[in-house]
Design a protein around this motif. Structure first.
Motif, PDB file in Angstrom:
ATOM      1  N   ALA A 132      28.345 -14.363  45.123  1.00 17.66           N
ATOM      2  CA  ALA A 132      27.495 -13.638  46.056  1.00 17.66           C
ATOM      3  C   ALA A 132      27.602 -14.302  47.491  1.00 17.66           C
ATOM      4  CB  ALA A 132      26.002 -13.923  45.575  1.00 17.66           C
ATOM      5  N   VAL A 133      27.823 -15.579  47.449  1.00  9.84           N
ATOM      6  CA  VAL A 133      28.272 -16.224  48.763  1.00  9.84           C
ATOM      7  C   VAL A 133      29.613 -15.794  49.224  1.00  9.84           C
ATOM      8  CG1 VAL A 133      28.334 -18.515  49.991  1.00  9.84           C
ATOM      9  CG2 VAL A 133      26.602 -18.006  48.233  1.00  9.84           C
ATOM     10  N   CYS A 134      30.215 -15.687  48.488  1.00  8.05           N
ATOM     11  CA  CYS A 134      31.644 -15.278  48.802  1.00  8.05           C
ATOM     12  C   CYS A 134      31.907 -13.896  49.205  1.00  8.05           C
ATOM     13  CB  CYS A 134      32.817 -15.546  47.580  1.00  8.05           C
ATOM     14  SG  CYS A 134      32.925 -17.103  47.226  1.00  8.05           S
ATOM     15  N   ARG A 135      31.052 -13.178  48.613  1.00  6.70           N
ATOM     16  CA  ARG A 135      30.968 -11.675  49.042  1.00  6.70           C
ATOM     17  C   ARG A 135      30.390 -11.290  50.661  1.00  6.70           C
ATOM     18  NH1 ARG A 135      32.049  -7.835  45.273  1.00  6.70           N
ATOM     19  NH2 ARG A 135      32.021  -8.303  42.962  1.00  6.70           N
ATOM     20  N   VAL A 136      29.115 -12.068  51.017  1.00 10.60           N
ATOM     21  CA  VAL A 136      28.606 -11.876  51.969  1.00 10.60           C
ATOM     22  C   VAL A 136      29.556 -12.608  53.223  1.00 10.60           C
ATOM     23  CG1 VAL A 136      26.731 -12.750  53.440  1.00 10.60           C
ATOM     24  CG2 VAL A 136      26.351 -12.342  51.117  1.00 10.60           C
TER      25      VAL A 136
END
Length: 446
Positions: free
Chosen positions: A330-334
């Motif tokens: 999720a962090v990587c996507r954002v």
């Protein structure tokens, strides 16, 4: 290799002679559906025959007897005349219908079934609770004795009219069909398969059943091309279902959205089917669809919901693994990072640990200090939301090392701790999802 065995019941009626037909073939002229089923289903090798009868039924219809000026052939004589090679055994059963009698009937039926038998079950003259008990016994034998059902049949003598009317008919008009009820047993199999899938996520029974259906249709020369195409689509559906389940069990989190979408697309193709054999499966397909109804077009929230799926199916290790890794994803996507870059993912893991443990910079052991600082700056407002991450990481390490650590956690603690981490980290996933959507809108409007 097991036997091919015909199981049947004998009643008290004065059965009339007739011909029975099945699949365009006609039996010998007989009083007994048992000889007709034997003739029409025996194939290349003789079958064993087990006839269950009360003492009264055996006395009345087991041997030849006179009725007025007519001689009524007994079942023993009928088999000697029509199928002398058949190995026929009459097993006496009680006439009672109470619970104890039904259990004894169950035991009698089970006692006549051997390991690996293929069973042809004639229900024509079973009565009261007998069909119910017999079907339960057959289903049980399939599990504990690896038996298989060759066919479940019913001799539809009633189509000819009342016995008193049939008695006046010439022989050539006394032709009754044998009705094949085997598909109803297959529906029970489908129900069991879907039940297993709903409880465990395991689609193996469903896949086996569709493979059998597919094979049977393609072997049948009377199958139309439309039928073959539609059953093939059903087979493809269960392959998709099996593939989707494997993605969860092997923690292929980045493939979940794709596999669920493929499953829905294949399900839509099967829904349009008009094949009669598939129609009874439609309500079961609805249930299967609901299993993945929680997933939509939000990849971040889908990755959180995937953990729910694992928890609901007892996949604790997978739930812990995916919850930790999907939070990193999720962090990587954002932040727009490559989701599959191991080094960057390692930096995100490090940043979360540093943030939660307040590790001073001089003690950092990271690949890129600059990138980790950037990630920490981004995550700082969400530090409280990430608090469950520490326990989650500890639980994942414990279970992945198989408890071979000092003071391993007790087995019963993993599920409630995983459930707690899942609930508490939900806020973090929701905020990452909202942030990703806001950034996407801004990007589109730029």
């Amino acid at each position: 290799m097991g036997r091919r065995v015909l199981l049947s019941f004998l009643g008290l009626s004065d059965y009339e002679y007739c011909y029975y037909t099945y699949g365009g073939v006609t039996s010998s002229y007989t009083r007994f559906i048992q000889t007709a089923v034997y003739e029409l289903f025996r194939g290349d090798e003789p079958m064993d025959v087990v006839v269950f009868a009360t003492k009264e039924a055996r006395d009345r219809n087991g041997q030849d007897r006179k009725k007025g000026d007519k001689l009524l052939e007994g079942i023993d004589t009928a088999f000697r005349r029509i199928a002398p090679e058949a190995n026929v055994k009459i097993v006496e059963i009680e006439s009672g219908q109470d619970e104890q009698s039904n259990w004894r009937l169950f035991d009698r039926i089970m006692g006549e079934i051997e390991e690996g038998d293929t069973i042809y079950f004639d229900i024509t003259h079973s009565f009261r609770s007998i069909p119910f008990v017999a079907l339960i016994a057959l289903n049980y034998a399939r599990l504990v004795k690896q038996a298989d059902i060759g066919a479940i049949v019913y001799g539809w003598f009633e189509v000819l009219g009342r016995p008193v009317d049939v008695e006046q008919m010439p022989a050539e008009q006394r032709v009754a069909p044998i009705v094949d009820l085997t598909s109803m047993a297959r529906l029970l199999d489908w129900t069991n398969g879907v039940d297993q899938f709903l409880r465990t996520g395991d689609a193996s029974i469903i896949q086996t059943l569709t493979a059998k259906e597919n094979s049977a249709v393609f072997r049948n020369p009377s199958s139309t091309q439309t039928m073959r195409n539609e059953v093939k689509e059903l087979n493809q559906l269960t392959k998709r279902l099996d593939q989707t389940e494997k993605v969860f069990r092997t923690c292929r989190s980045l493939q979940i959205d794709e596999e669920v979408q493929k499953f829905h697309e294949q399900l839509a193709r099967v829904r349009s089917s008009s094949v009669e054999a598939i129609k009874p499966l439609v309500p079961l397909l609805d249930v299967m669809e609901k299993k993945y109804a929680m997933f939509d077009d939000d990849p971040i929230m889908n990755s959180w919901k995937a953990v729910r799926w694992c928890l609901d199916h007892g996949l604790i290790q997978q739930a812990l693994t995916m919850l930790e890794e999907n939070a990193v994803t999720a962090v990587c996507r954002v932040l727009g990072f490559d989701l599959r870059d191991e080094k960057i993912r390692g930096d995100v893991h490090s940043a979360i640990e540093i943030l939660l443990r307040d590790i001073p910079k001089e003690k950092w052991r990271v690949r890129s200090v600059e990138l980790v600082e950037q990630i920490i700056d981004f995550l700082s407002p969400y530090k409280g939301d990430l608090k469950p991450f520490s326990m989650l990481k500890e639980r994942r390490n414990d279970i992945n090392h198989a408890g071979a650590r000092p003071q391993p956690l007790k087995a019963e603690k993993f599920w409630p701790d995983a459930e707690q981490s899942f609930r508490e980290l939900g806020v973090f996933f929701e905020r990452m999802s909202a942030l990703a959507k806001t950034m996407q809108v801004a990007k589109e409007n730029a």
